[in-house]
Design a protein around this motif. Structure first.
Motif, PDB file in Angstrom:
ATOM      1  N   UNK A  81      -0.756  -8.373  13.594  1.00 57.25           N
ATOM      2  CA  UNK A  81      -0.284  -9.649  13.067  1.00 57.25           C
ATOM      3  C   UNK A  81      -0.137  -9.540  11.559  1.00 57.25           C
ATOM      4  N   UNK A  82       0.997 -10.030  11.044  1.00 65.28           N
ATOM      5  CA  UNK A  82       1.246 -10.012   9.601  1.00 65.28           C
ATOM      6  C   UNK A  82       1.687 -11.396   9.158  1.00 65.28           C
ATOM      7  N   UNK A  83       1.393 -11.726   7.923  1.00 65.24           N
ATOM      8  CA  UNK A  83       1.826 -12.987   7.320  1.00 65.24           C
ATOM      9  C   UNK A  83       2.195 -12.697   5.876  1.00 65.24           C
ATOM     10  N   UNK A  84       3.417 -13.117   5.506  1.00 59.72           N
ATOM     11  CA  UNK A  84       3.900 -12.844   4.155  1.00 59.72           C
ATOM     12  C   UNK A  84       4.912 -13.902   3.743  1.00 59.72           C
ATOM     13  N   UNK A  85       5.136 -14.010   2.431  1.00 60.43           N
ATOM     14  CA  UNK A  85       6.152 -14.901   1.883  1.00 60.43           C
ATOM     15  C   UNK A  85       7.409 -14.075   1.617  1.00 60.43           C
ATOM     16  N   UNK A 128       5.279 -15.544   9.725  1.00 55.83           N
ATOM     17  CA  UNK A 128       4.126 -15.201  10.544  1.00 55.83           C
ATOM     18  C   UNK A 128       4.663 -14.449  11.748  1.00 55.83           C
ATOM     19  N   UNK A 129       4.224 -13.199  11.931  1.00 54.58           N
ATOM     20  CA  UNK A 129       4.796 -12.380  12.998  1.00 54.58           C
ATOM     21  C   UNK A 129       3.738 -11.490  13.636  1.00 54.58           C
ATOM     22  N   UNK A 130       4.032 -11.078  14.874  1.00 56.31           N
ATOM     23  CA  UNK A 130       3.205 -10.116  15.591  1.00 56.31           C
ATOM     24  C   UNK A 130       4.100  -8.981  16.069  1.00 56.31           C
TER      25      UNK A 130
END
Length: 158
Positions: A81-85, A128-130
């Motif tokens: 799982x990643x989260x970034x702007x 927000x992605x997996x």
């Protein structure tokens, strides 16, 4: 009338494997690990998917760049799982068709692409992605606009 129930079951139980140490009285969670290199690869896969998807381009605009990484981890084995702007820009120069706000066309020729006028219409959204670690495919991806209070875009995954 107030009732208080006491039991050994906690409302905050984990489904992750745990080990209990009787002597220390602590619980250690055994979680899947994710490295920074794995996160960079996953972000690159998500960015490529958002740049190539026609619905994402229409709704969000072109993904220009990743602004900053907010976090990454592996909540399940084999899933990252990643989260970034990321900043997205739709076509057009915005309100003014020239680069500088002063309106002097002589100065416009000298201005570079990073001038304030060319940055109009840029939206920074939180992605927000997996990603499946074994196949490298995007499992789910959402882009939140307006700090999560506005609309969101969900990437259709196959």
């Amino acid at each position: 009338l107030l009732f208080i129930a006491c039991s050994d079951v906690s409302a905050f139980t984990t489904s992750l494997p745990t080990t209990w140490s009787q002597t220390a009285g602590t619980v250690r969670l055994q979680m899947a690990h994710a490295s920074e290199q794995d996160a960079k690869k996953a972000i690159d896969v998500v960015v490529k998917a958002l740049r190539s998807d026609a619905a994402a381009k229409k709704d969000l605009g072109n993904l220009k760049k990743v602004e900053n990484v907010l976090g990454y981890g592996s909540p399940q084995a084999g899933k990252l799982a990643v989260r970034f702007n990321a900043s997205f820009q739709k076509g057009g120069g915005g309100f003014l068709s020239f680069g500088t706000l002063g309106g002097n066309k002589k100065d416009d020729k000298k201005s570079n692409s990073k001038s304030s006028g060319n940055q109009r219409g840029t939206m920074v959204g939180q992605v927000k992605a997996s990603v499946d670690q074994s196949t490298g495919k995007v499992l789910e991806c959402s882009v939140f606009r307006d700090l999560g209070y506005g609309r969101s875009f969900n990437l259709k995954t196959r």
